[in-house]
Write an enzyme that holds these catalytic residues in place. Structure first.
Site, PDB file in Angstrom:
ATOM      1  CE1 TYR A   1      70.033  22.489  68.257  1.00  0.00           C
ATOM      2  CE2 TYR A   1      67.902  23.728  68.016  1.00  0.00           C
ATOM      3  CZ  TYR A   1      69.175  22.908  67.523  1.00  0.00           C
ATOM      4  OH  TYR A   1      69.146  22.770  66.235  1.00  0.00           O
TER       5      TYR A   1
ATOM      6  CE  LYS B   1      72.001  24.576  66.492  1.00  0.00           C
ATOM      7  NZ  LYS B   1      73.079  24.018  65.268  1.00  0.00           N
TER       8      LYS B   1
HETATM    9  N1  NAD Z   1      66.544  18.922  61.589  1.00  0.00           N
HETATM   10  C1  NAD Z   1      66.366  20.210  61.972  1.00  0.00           C
HETATM   11  O1  NAD Z   1      64.832  20.438  62.149  1.00  0.00           O
HETATM   12  C2  NAD Z   1      67.190  21.322  62.332  1.00  0.00           C
HETATM   13  C3  NAD Z   1      66.820  22.639  62.422  1.00  0.00           C
HETATM   14  C4  NAD Z   1      67.735  23.715  62.708  1.00  0.00           C
HETATM   15  C5  NAD Z   1      68.941  23.524  63.013  1.00  0.00           C
HETATM   16  N2  NAD Z   1      69.403  22.035  62.868  1.00  0.00           N
HETATM   17  C6  NAD Z   1      70.941  21.759  63.107  1.00  0.00           C
HETATM   18  O2  NAD Z   1      71.260  21.179  61.874  1.00  0.00           O
HETATM   19  C7  NAD Z   1      72.294  20.514  62.145  1.00  0.00           C
HETATM   20  C8  NAD Z   1      72.213  18.950  61.670  1.00  0.00           C
HETATM   21  O3  NAD Z   1      71.147  18.653  62.186  1.00  0.00           O
HETATM   22  P1  NAD Z   1      70.381  17.160  61.437  1.00  0.00           P
HETATM   23  O4  NAD Z   1      68.856  17.562  61.805  1.00  0.00           O
HETATM   24  O5  NAD Z   1      70.927  16.890  60.286  1.00  0.00           O
HETATM   25  O6  NAD Z   1      70.771  16.022  62.723  1.00  0.00           O
HETATM   26  P2  NAD Z   1      71.423  14.569  62.513  1.00  0.00           P
HETATM   27  O7  NAD Z   1      71.285  14.136  63.796  1.00  0.00           O
HETATM   28  O8  NAD Z   1      71.032  13.966  61.486  1.00  0.00           O
HETATM   29  O9  NAD Z   1      72.929  15.291  62.060  1.00  0.00           O
HETATM   30  C9  NAD Z   1      73.909  15.679  63.204  1.00  0.00           C
HETATM   31  C10 NAD Z   1      75.158  14.876  63.060  1.00  0.00           C
HETATM   32  O10 NAD Z   1      76.097  15.235  64.055  1.00  0.00           O
HETATM   33  C11 NAD Z   1      76.797  14.291  64.706  1.00  0.00           C
HETATM   34  N3  NAD Z   1      77.392  14.321  65.827  1.00  0.00           N
HETATM   35  C12 NAD Z   1      76.807  14.400  67.021  1.00  0.00           C
HETATM   36  N4  NAD Z   1      77.948  14.826  67.865  1.00  0.00           N
HETATM   37  C13 NAD Z   1      79.090  15.072  67.488  1.00  0.00           C
HETATM   38  C14 NAD Z   1      80.307  15.204  67.873  1.00  0.00           C
HETATM   39  N5  NAD Z   1      80.543  15.698  69.074  1.00  0.00           N
HETATM   40  N6  NAD Z   1      81.192  15.283  66.965  1.00  0.00           N
HETATM   41  C15 NAD Z   1      81.046  15.027  65.385  1.00  0.00           C
HETATM   42  N7  NAD Z   1      79.786  14.658  65.085  1.00  0.00           N
HETATM   43  C16 NAD Z   1      78.757  14.859  66.036  1.00  0.00           C
HETATM   44  C17 NAD Z   1      75.737  13.091  64.747  1.00  0.00           C
HETATM   45  O11 NAD Z   1      76.186  11.786  64.489  1.00  0.00           O
HETATM   46  C18 NAD Z   1      74.785  13.243  63.420  1.00  0.00           C
HETATM   47  O12 NAD Z   1      75.366  12.495  62.442  1.00  0.00           O
HETATM   48  C19 NAD Z   1      72.567  20.536  63.730  1.00  0.00           C
HETATM   49  O13 NAD Z   1      73.480  21.388  64.095  1.00  0.00           O
HETATM   50  C20 NAD Z   1      71.262  21.062  64.214  1.00  0.00           C
HETATM   51  O14 NAD Z   1      71.184  21.542  65.340  1.00  0.00           O
HETATM   52  C21 NAD Z   1      68.429  21.102  62.546  1.00  0.00           C
END
Ligand code: NAD
Length: 248
Positions: A155, A159
């Site tokens: 990851y 990232k």
């Molecule tokens: N939540 C956190 O703390 C956090 C922190 C930093 C970065 N992020 C990043 O933010 C983004 C969203 O995270 P989140 O926390 O809302 O997670 P989440 O799991 O709620 O949302 C991610 C979505 O991506 C979809 N997904 C997965 N594989 C896929 C694919 N191959 N094609 C299309 N869609 C796909 C999933 O079904 C899910 O709905 C991600 O890139 C995550 O790495 C999250």
């Protein structure tokens, strides 16, 4: 402040929930047309329906961002429904945490593919419409983890990689009035995080160690993304905006 988003069309990947859904809702509330896409098509449909119910313009498309044909269909759907694409938010992503000794090749590939290959395929497919319009915005969702987290080699690498991708795309496409930026959230309270077994400890740690003494909210990230996607951020490109409450 008028963000200039009325009538603009945005594709937000992984927007069936969490941060992506928050971004889709905010762009729609600013008058944008939104293409809600997720590998979980039913979740995308639910989000698009709730946006429509509130008077916004949204369609849902089931898409696997790691599949070139699926991504081509996504861009075609945006073209058919709204006439093209102005904004792309590469948000789909997930973690598969493990120390490297236990990390399988499959765990590495899955995380790197969804984050890096997904952003590559979606950007490549969406750019021609932006170039044609001489206006475009790409916002890539990185993470504070680009600085390196133990247990997150896959990851963290992906990232950090998305930041290099962001800078290359910014340089290639600036001449077309297209900006490309990254947003790096800290820890954000979404279902993905709430479902972690040690969630209470994560929250407690956040309240103790982060300058803004709480976990991030989906809205905190959506505000930053929407700013970078707006007319107001026309002279910002190739940059990384941390939304981490001061956590580095
Ligand atoms: N939540 C956190 O703390 C956090 C922190 C930093 C970065 N992020 C990043 O933010 C983004 C969203 O995270 P989140 O926390 O809302 O997670 P989440 O799991 O709620 O949302 C991610 C979505 O991506 C979809 N997904 C997965 N594989 C896929 C694919 N191959 N094609 C299309 N869609 C796909 C999933 O079904 C899910 O709905 C991600 O890139 C995550 O790495 C999250």
């Amino acid at each position: 402040v008028d963000l200039g988003l009325a009538g603009k069309t945005a594709i937000i990947t992984g927007s069936g929930g969490g941060i992506g859904a928050g971004i889709a809702r905010l762009i729609a509330s600013e008058g944008g047309n939104v293409v809600v896409t997720d590998i979980a098509g039913d979740k995308a449909t639910e989000v698009a329906q709730s946006i429509s119910d509130q008077g916004g313009r949204a369609i849902a498309v089931a898409v696997d961002v790691t599949d070139a044909q699926s991504v081509a269909d996504l861009v075609a759907a945006a073209q058919e429904a709204f006439g093209g694409t102005d904004i792309l938010v590469n948000n789909a992503g997930f973690t598969r945490d493990m120390r490297i000794a236990k990390m399988s090749e499959g765990d590495w590939d899955a995380v790197v593919d969804v984050i890096l290959k997904g952003a590559f395929l979606c950007t490549k497919a969406a750019l021609p419409s932006m170039v044609e319009r001489k206006w475009g915005r790409v916002v890539n969702i990185s993470s504070r983890a680009h600085l390196g987290n133990p247990g997150q080699a896959n990851y963290s690498a992906a990232k950090a990689g998305i930041i290099g991708f962001t800078k290359a795309m910014a340089l290639e496409n600036g001449r077309y009035n297209i900006t490309v930026n990254a947003v790096a959230p800290g820890i954000v309270e979404t279902d993905a995080v709430r479902n972690l077994p040690h969630f209470d400890k994560i929250r407690e740690n956040a309240e103790r160690t982060i300058a803004i003494a709480r976990m991030g909210r989906v809205e905190d990230v959506a505000d930053a993304v929407v700013f970078l996607a707006s007319e107001r951020a026309a002279y910002i490109t190739g940059d990384v905006l941390h939304v981490s409450g001061g956590r580095y």
